[in-house]
Each structure stands twice: as C-alpha cells, then as structure tokens.
Scaffold this active site. Sequence first.
Site, PDB file in Angstrom:
ATOM      1  N   ASN A  10      38.590  51.014  36.750  1.00  0.00           N
ATOM      2  CA  ASN A  10      39.739  50.975  35.840  1.00  0.00           C
ATOM      3  C   ASN A  10      39.301  51.566  34.485  1.00  0.00           C
ATOM      4  OD1 ASN A  10      41.414  49.843  33.680  1.00  0.00           O
ATOM      5  ND2 ASN A  10      42.424  48.721  35.326  1.00  0.00           N
ATOM      6  N   GLY A  12      40.752  51.768  31.568  1.00  0.00           N
ATOM      7  CA  GLY A  12      41.008  50.912  30.403  1.00  0.00           C
ATOM      8  C   GLY A  12      39.937  49.851  30.244  1.00  0.00           C
ATOM      9  N   LYS A  13      39.592  49.213  31.354  1.00  0.00           N
ATOM     10  CA  LYS A  13      38.545  48.186  31.320  1.00  0.00           C
ATOM     11  C   LYS A  13      37.199  48.806  30.968  1.00  0.00           C
ATOM     12  CE  LYS A  13      39.831  45.293  35.264  1.00  0.00           C
ATOM     13  NZ  LYS A  13      39.190  44.803  36.505  1.00  0.00           N
ATOM     14  N   ASP A  68      37.014  40.905  36.792  1.00  0.00           N
ATOM     15  CA  ASP A  68      38.273  40.718  37.515  1.00  0.00           C
ATOM     16  C   ASP A  68      39.218  40.037  36.551  1.00  0.00           C
ATOM     17  OD1 ASP A  68      39.539  41.248  40.140  1.00  0.00           O
ATOM     18  OD2 ASP A  68      40.053  39.132  39.963  1.00  0.00           O
ATOM     19  N   SER A  69      40.384  40.612  36.418  1.00  0.00           N
ATOM     20  CA  SER A  69      41.285  40.113  35.383  1.00  0.00           C
ATOM     21  C   SER A  69      42.733  40.247  35.830  1.00  0.00           C
ATOM     22  CB  SER A  69      41.053  40.892  34.088  1.00  0.00           C
ATOM     23  OG  SER A  69      40.947  42.272  34.338  1.00  0.00           O
ATOM     24  N   HIS A 177      41.366  38.835  26.321  1.00  0.00           N
ATOM     25  CA  HIS A 177      40.676  37.989  27.297  1.00  0.00           C
ATOM     26  C   HIS A 177      39.275  38.520  27.626  1.00  0.00           C
ATOM     27  CE1 HIS A 177      43.112  41.135  28.861  1.00  0.00           C
ATOM     28  NE2 HIS A 177      42.735  41.005  30.102  1.00  0.00           N
TER      29      HIS A 177
HETATM   30  P1  ITT Z   1      38.462  47.293  39.213  1.00  0.00           P
HETATM   31  O1  ITT Z   1      38.621  46.321  40.338  1.00  0.00           O
HETATM   32  O2  ITT Z   1      37.822  48.580  39.630  1.00  0.00           O
HETATM   33  O3  ITT Z   1      37.774  46.685  38.037  1.00  0.00           O
HETATM   34  P2  ITT Z   1      41.333  47.027  38.942  1.00  0.00           P
HETATM   35  O4  ITT Z   1      42.331  47.730  38.090  1.00  0.00           O
HETATM   36  O5  ITT Z   1      41.615  46.955  40.418  1.00  0.00           O
HETATM   37  O6  ITT Z   1      39.917  47.734  38.682  1.00  0.00           O
HETATM   38  P3  ITT Z   1      41.584  44.164  38.811  1.00  0.00           P
HETATM   39  O7  ITT Z   1      41.541  44.020  40.272  1.00  0.00           O
HETATM   40  O8  ITT Z   1      40.801  43.194  38.001  1.00  0.00           O
HETATM   41  O9  ITT Z   1      41.074  45.612  38.371  1.00  0.00           O
HETATM   42  O10 ITT Z   1      43.083  44.166  38.351  1.00  0.00           O
HETATM   43  C1  ITT Z   1      43.486  43.670  37.135  1.00  0.00           C
HETATM   44  C2  ITT Z   1      44.712  44.369  36.676  1.00  0.00           C
HETATM   45  O11 ITT Z   1      45.279  43.585  35.629  1.00  0.00           O
HETATM   46  C3  ITT Z   1      44.387  45.717  36.093  1.00  0.00           C
HETATM   47  O12 ITT Z   1      44.649  46.756  37.004  1.00  0.00           O
HETATM   48  C4  ITT Z   1      45.239  45.806  34.850  1.00  0.00           C
HETATM   49  O13 ITT Z   1      46.380  46.512  35.092  1.00  0.00           O
HETATM   50  C5  ITT Z   1      45.612  44.367  34.535  1.00  0.00           C
HETATM   51  N1  ITT Z   1      44.865  44.043  33.341  1.00  0.00           N
HETATM   52  C6  ITT Z   1      43.645  43.455  33.227  1.00  0.00           C
HETATM   53  N2  ITT Z   1      43.232  43.413  31.969  1.00  0.00           N
HETATM   54  C7  ITT Z   1      44.212  43.998  31.237  1.00  0.00           C
HETATM   55  C8  ITT Z   1      44.368  44.288  29.871  1.00  0.00           C
HETATM   56  O14 ITT Z   1      43.424  44.016  28.991  1.00  0.00           O
HETATM   57  N3  ITT Z   1      45.491  44.896  29.502  1.00  0.00           N
HETATM   58  C9  ITT Z   1      46.451  45.204  30.376  1.00  0.00           C
HETATM   59  N4  ITT Z   1      46.376  44.994  31.681  1.00  0.00           N
HETATM   60  C10 ITT Z   1      45.252  44.399  32.117  1.00  0.00           C
END
Ligand code: ITT
Length: 191
Positions: A10, A12-13, A68-69, A177
């Site tokens: 991701n 953004g993360k 994971d978020s 968070h």
């Molecule tokens: P990775 O598993 O590769 O890290 P992912 O996008 O699949 O990427 P997650 O399974 O943790 O990650 O999904 C969490 C989603 O929640 C993520 O795709 C974001 O859209 C949202 N999210 C998490 N943190 C956020 C933030 O700070 N601002 C906005 N949306 C967020």
Amino acid sequence: MKKILIGTHNVGKFRELSILVSKKTKKISPKILKIKSPEETGKTFNANAMLKAKYFAKFTDIPVISDDSGLCIKSLNNRPGIYSARWAKKYGSFNKAMKFILKKMSKKNDRSATFVCCLALILDRKKTICVTGKVKGSISYSIKGKKGFGYDPIFIPNTKLITFGQMQKNKKIKMDHRYMAFKKLKKKIKI
Ligand code: ITT
C-alpha cells in the site's frame, strides 16, 4: 538498524511508515525485492499484521515491519475493519466503498468510528513485537479532500473539524492510528 523492509504494497502506508522510521535507516519495499502480498487469513488486525511480517521475513534477514489497519465504524458492527481493503475491491474502488458507507450511514444516528493499526516488527528470529494504535473520530456526511489515501476523505478525527483527506499530509501523519502504534513501538525499541 541500517535497513528495514517495510512489508506493505500500500503506497500510502509505505509513505507514512517511511517518514516515521529513522532517517538513517534505509527503507526497502517488497516491490523492489519482487515479493507479492500474502493472503490475509487472520481474523484480527493483530493476526494479520503478524502474518504479513512473518511472510516477508522469510525472504530476508533484515528487520521487517508490517501493518494491518482499517476503519471500524461502530454502527456498522465495526465494519469494514479488517475487511477495509477488501471492501474497496468488492465495490470497485475506495471512492465507491466510501459512497456505499455514506449511504448506509444515512440511516444511523451514531457516526463514531475508529481507525486501528497493528504494527508487527520482526527484528530477528528471536524478537517479534506487535503493537496497536487507534484514533477516534466520526464519519463525515460527504467525501471531502483529496489528500491522503484509502478512507481518509470520510474520517474526521475527534480533535479536528476536517477529514484526514483535507488535512496536510505531515499533520495527519503525526496524529493517526499508525503514528500512535509507532509511538508504542519506539518505547520498546530504537527504530
Ligand atoms: P498491505 O496488506 O500490503 O499492507 P492493504 O492496503 O491490503 O496493504 P490492509 O489489508 O491493512 O492493507 O488494509 C487496510 C485498508 O484500510 C487500506 O487499504 C486502507 O485503504 C485503509 N486504511 C488503513 N490505514 C489508513 C489510513 O491511514 N488512511 C486511510 N485509509 C487507511
């Protein structure tokens, strides 16, 4: 720590975590190492963060951090929660998922929500740390702001009047968070 693998696809993360980790540490992305994402089979943020970190650690000896978020909305039984990324896939995009959420929320009085982040750090085969950070807020009445990523345009943190999507990136990074989780991590280890 000289190098760290930031185990996320991701963008953004990755950006936020790169800013939080010490400037002196070289940040490596799984893309560069051509590592794909694992399947997220866990039932909790914690389990999925650990699962991701363990998966990425199989490919390298350097420390790994995974995240994971997601957004937990009280009146939607804390959904999308661990399914936050999957809802965007299911509905076609984050924009469509946010529209779906706003429609569902139109009948609800309670708009409170929490962004949750679990960070798992694997330093070596003996040391694994997992921490959780949260930020409380509410769901806006419309999609607002083009900054940030994911669900940022519909989340208003309790201490502010604007969405994360409207906020300057460097402001959001210092209160979300992920930052809360990172602060806990820093208390346990120099990173
Ligand atoms: P990775 O598993 O590769 O890290 P992912 O996008 O699949 O990427 P997650 O399974 O943790 O990650 O999904 C969490 C989603 O929640 C993520 O795709 C974001 O859209 C949202 N999210 C998490 N943190 C956020 C933030 O700070 N601002 C906005 N949306 C967020």
